[in-house]
Design an enzyme around this catalytic site. Structure first.
Site, PDB file in Angstrom:
ATOM      1  N   ASP A  33      -4.707   3.346  -1.946  1.00 46.62           N
ATOM      2  CA  ASP A  33      -5.765   3.690  -1.002  1.00 46.62           C
ATOM      3  C   ASP A  33      -6.336   5.068  -1.331  1.00 46.62           C
ATOM      4  OD1 ASP A  33      -5.885   1.450   0.830  1.00 46.62           O
ATOM      5  OD2 ASP A  33      -3.824   1.985   1.339  1.00 46.62           O
ATOM      6  N   HIS A  80      -1.218  -1.633  -4.287  1.00 54.16           N
ATOM      7  CA  HIS A  80      -2.486  -1.272  -3.640  1.00 54.16           C
ATOM      8  C   HIS A  80      -2.551   0.242  -3.440  1.00 54.16           C
ATOM      9  CE1 HIS A  80      -5.939  -2.243  -0.990  1.00 54.16           C
ATOM     10  NE2 HIS A  80      -5.504  -1.253  -0.222  1.00 54.16           N
ATOM     11  N   MET A  85     -12.130   4.138  -0.634  1.00 55.49           N
ATOM     12  CA  MET A  85     -12.760   4.434   0.667  1.00 55.49           C
ATOM     13  C   MET A  85     -13.459   5.776   0.510  1.00 55.49           C
ATOM     14  SD  MET A  85      -9.602   3.181   2.995  1.00 55.49           S
ATOM     15  CE  MET A  85      -8.497   3.149   1.590  1.00 55.49           C
ATOM     16  N   HIS A 131      -8.400   0.706  -3.945  1.00 59.21           N
ATOM     17  CA  HIS A 131      -9.298   0.487  -2.811  1.00 59.21           C
ATOM     18  C   HIS A 131      -9.999   1.809  -2.542  1.00 59.21           C
ATOM     19  CE1 HIS A 131      -9.366  -0.283   1.865  1.00 59.21           C
ATOM     20  NE2 HIS A 131     -10.574  -0.198   1.350  1.00 59.21           N
ATOM     21  N   MET A 161      -8.999   7.864  -0.450  1.00 57.78           N
ATOM     22  CA  MET A 161      -9.817   8.312   0.690  1.00 57.78           C
ATOM     23  C   MET A 161     -10.378   9.709   0.416  1.00 57.78           C
ATOM     24  SD  MET A 161      -7.386   7.134   3.822  1.00 57.78           S
ATOM     25  CE  MET A 161      -6.542   5.535   3.821  1.00 57.78           C
ATOM     26  N   SER A 206       0.864  -1.182   0.000  1.00 61.31           N
ATOM     27  CA  SER A 206       0.000   0.000   0.000  1.00 61.31           C
ATOM     28  C   SER A 206       0.897   1.228   0.000  1.00 61.31           C
ATOM     29  CB  SER A 206      -0.873   0.001   1.253  1.00 61.31           C
ATOM     30  OG  SER A 206      -1.271   1.327   1.516  1.00 61.31           O
ATOM     31  N   ASP A 266      -6.158  -6.471   4.584  1.00 61.99           N
ATOM     32  CA  ASP A 266      -5.556  -5.131   4.576  1.00 61.99           C
ATOM     33  C   ASP A 266      -5.536  -4.533   5.983  1.00 61.99           C
ATOM     34  OD1 ASP A 266      -4.811  -2.503   4.039  1.00 61.99           O
ATOM     35  OD2 ASP A 266      -6.477  -2.098   2.661  1.00 61.99           O
ATOM     36  N   MET A 317     -10.967  -5.940   5.783  1.00 66.07           N
ATOM     37  CA  MET A 317     -10.190  -4.942   6.522  1.00 66.07           C
ATOM     38  C   MET A 317      -9.837  -5.516   7.894  1.00 66.07           C
ATOM     39  SD  MET A 317      -9.696  -2.419   4.531  1.00 66.07           S
ATOM     40  CE  MET A 317      -8.747  -1.486   5.722  1.00 66.07           C
TER      41      MET A 317
END
Ligand code: DX5
Ligand code: ZN
Length: 221
Positions: free
Chosen positions: A34, A32, A67, A65, A36, A7, A174, A136
């Site tokens: 992330d 990966h 979020m 991913h 957000m 990540s 994760d 998660m």
């Protein structure tokens, strides 16, 4: 097959390409990312332009991913930027089936993510649609948090369900994965291991990736 998915959240963003390449040189086979939005999780990170740049820097699948609230609005932009896998949280998708089909319709592999408080059985109806389920093992929003052990049971449940229903989704985990927790998640049945701080916070992503992957493979053997 166990794969390592670093990540980039814990990487040095001023040297993102080089850091990602170093982790890949150490054996990582997925990257990966992330994403957000400051609403679904209390933090803000990256958007499609960073995916576009990383797409040019590495050859491994880019695992986005999301979020974020209202992911349907941004899925086309992430696909266009070069995302290979896109996962969305069960908790924000009122029409989860539709969202997963939308991801697939843009040529990406659809994944679904569950928070620590969300039970596996909430996914019963969509398991045949997904390429991966992301469990998660910390509450999403930040790197460097402590692994939540109850996620191990969820990984085991998914592994059993996959066998009994003859499905073929992959199981990803994760959060909080490092030398002390990696063997447990692999033995529980996780195959794609997302790790941020364990890869990027010791100054040598290549060596950290190599060591973590070695521990993961030893645990399967
Ligand atoms: C948390 C992110 C994770 C995080 C993992 O919201 O989804 O991918 O970067 O970081 P570590 O490995 O440090 O727990
Ligand atoms: Zn993540």
């Amino acid at each position: 097959m166990v794969e390592l998915a670093p990540s980039i959240l814990s990487a040095d963003f001023a040297r993102l390409g080089a850091q990602a390449q170093a982790a890949i040189a150490g054996g990582a086979t997925v990257l990966h990312l992330d994403v957000m939005d400051g609403h679904f999780v209390p933090n803000i990170t990256i958007g499609p332009p960073v995916v576009t740049s990383l797409r040019k820097a590495v050859n491994v699948p880019l695992d986005c991913h999301l979020m974020i609230e209202r992911p349907d609005e941004l899925i086309p932009a992430f696909a266009e930027a070069g995302a290979d896998w896109i996962s969305v949280h069960q908790e924000v998708c009122v029409h989860l089936d539709r969202t997963l089909r939308l991801i697939a319709s843009h040529g990406c592999k659809p994944g679904v993510v569950i928070n620590p408080a969300t039970p596996v059985h909430f996914l019963d109806e969509v398991l045949p649609l997904v390429h991966h389920v992301l469990v998660m093992s910390v509450n999403p929003g930040f790197g460097g948090q402590t692994f939540i052990p109850s996620s191990l049971k969820k990984i085991e449940t998914l592994s059993r369900l996959r066998e009994s229903r003859r499905l073929d989704f992959r199981i990803e985990v994760d959060g909080g994965i490092h030398q002390d927790t990696v063997a447990d998640v692999v033995r529980a049945g996780a195959e794609i291991l997302v790790t941020g701080s364990a890869i990027f916070e010791h100054g040598n992503p290549r060596e950290s990736a190599r060591q973590l992957l070695r521990s993961a493979l030893e645990a399967t053997g």
